[in-house]
Write an enzyme that holds these catalytic residues in place. Structure first.
Site, PDB file in Angstrom:
ATOM      1  CB  CYS A 142      -0.987   0.007   1.154  1.00  0.00           C
ATOM      2  SG  CYS A 142      -0.254  -0.050   2.796  1.00  0.00           S
ATOM      3  CG  HIS A 146      -4.971   1.668   3.691  1.00  0.00           C
ATOM      4  ND1 HIS A 146      -4.380   0.897   2.717  1.00  0.00           N
ATOM      5  CD2 HIS A 146      -5.929   2.405   3.060  1.00  0.00           C
ATOM      6  CE1 HIS A 146      -4.957   1.141   1.551  1.00  0.00           C
ATOM      7  NE2 HIS A 146      -5.888   2.054   1.737  1.00  0.00           N
TER       8      HIS A 146
END
Length: 321
Positions: free
Chosen positions: A83, A158
């Site tokens: 990510c 994230h």
């Protein structure tokens, strides 16, 4: 989303992201950490985009309008642990500046993926050997993995990016189906002012739950810009009236050199395998009966530091309300 495979976890650190840019062959950019969106003097202009790290929770939703506009380059995240690189590349693909050179690796990816749908773009990214090699160059060397019960899982953290395109600001989150339009700004307005309430609201929400986050900005290469300013001053300094300004620029360039050298050293430390040294040190401490006490002290110190950082963040957010 497929398994992590051969993609490693990497840290959210401006030194890591800046060196990753160099690894991709990007010229004209660097990444800086932001501690506040209110300190205009501390922010480099132009700011091409923001990278926001937070702990993802089931049910978290961002208010925004899904957009499938063709002028937005957006790729899905199709593999775990990627990510950070996913967020950075989604941002880089939307930078429109002749002073910025993406380099061969990213230019080839963009040319190949430009006409594909977001999911296929994501698969192309995750299957790129060159991109994966740069990403994995920041892996933490270790002989084993520790499963610490009750700890926070790194997989829950994230990255998303915020990027201005036209007169709109979009949130690019590889876990979503489409980009989200989250703010609008006028031509003469700084887009950071438009996105500031959105980010501050998210920061406040996460700080209330004692969840860590950080914010980084994609900005021009500061040393290159300072050197351009230096050349202009030297050409205009016919009567030696600008010596003080030239000296200030020389100092600023030296500061940038020092910062990049620190980034390089920190990244080398990240890559080094300290496990044999740590194991031997723990054996010695255990033999001398000091290990348990030191571990307890370190644990308490870490808890106190975490609480202090959370309290400071809450106070800062309350002050801005």
């Amino acid at each position: 989303m497929t398994d992590a495979g051969s993609w490693c976890l990497i840290e959210s650190d401006p030194g890591v992201f800046t060196e990753m840019l160099r690894g991709f062959g990007v010229d004209g950019l660097q990444v800086e950490e932001l501690y506040s969106l209110d300190d205009d003097k501390a922010m480099t202009r132009p700011t091409y985009g923001l990278i926001f790290l937070f702990k993802w929770r089931q049910g978290d939703e961002t208010t925004g309008i899904p957009s499938d506009k063709q002028n937005i380059f957006f790729a899905h995240q199709t593999i775990q642990n990627a990510c950070a690189t996913q967020a950075l590349i989604n941002l880089l693909m939307n930078v429109e500046d002749t002073d910025v050179k993406l380099g061969n690796i990213l230019n080839q990816y963009k040319e190949f993926a430009i006409d594909l749908d977001p999911n296929t773009r994501g698969h192309c990214l995750s299957n790129s050997e060159e991109i994966r090699t740069v990403h994995n160059s920041f892996s933490r060397q270790t002989l084993f993995e520790l499963d610490i019960k009750g700890g926070e899982s790194e997989d829950n953290y994230h990255f998303v990016t915020y990027v201005p395109i036209g007169n709109k600001v979009y949130e690019l989150d590889g876990l979503r189906e489409l980009p989200l339009e989250v703010a609008e700004f006028q031509k003469e307005q700084d887009w950071i002012e438009a996105i500031k309430p959105v980010i501050q609201q998210r920061m406040q929400k996460y700080s209330e739950g004692e969840i860590t986050f950080n914010l980084m900005a994609l900005v021009p290469n500061r040393k290159q810009k300072l050197q351009e300013m230096m050349e202009n001053l030297i050409q205009a300094n016919e009567n030696n009236e600008l010596e003080e300004q030239i000296a200030d620029l020389n100092k600023a360039i030296a500061d940038e050199d020092y910062k990049m050298e620190m980034y390089r050293k920190e990244n080398n430390r990240r890559r080094h395998n300290y496990t044999p040294f740590v194991i031997e040190l723990m054996k010695i401490l255990a033999k001398e009966g000091k290990l348990v006490g030191l571990v307890d002290n370190a644990y308490q110190a870490a808890k106190e530091k975490s609480k202090l950082n959370t309290d400071i963040t809450k106070l800062e957010l309350k002050r801005k309300q």
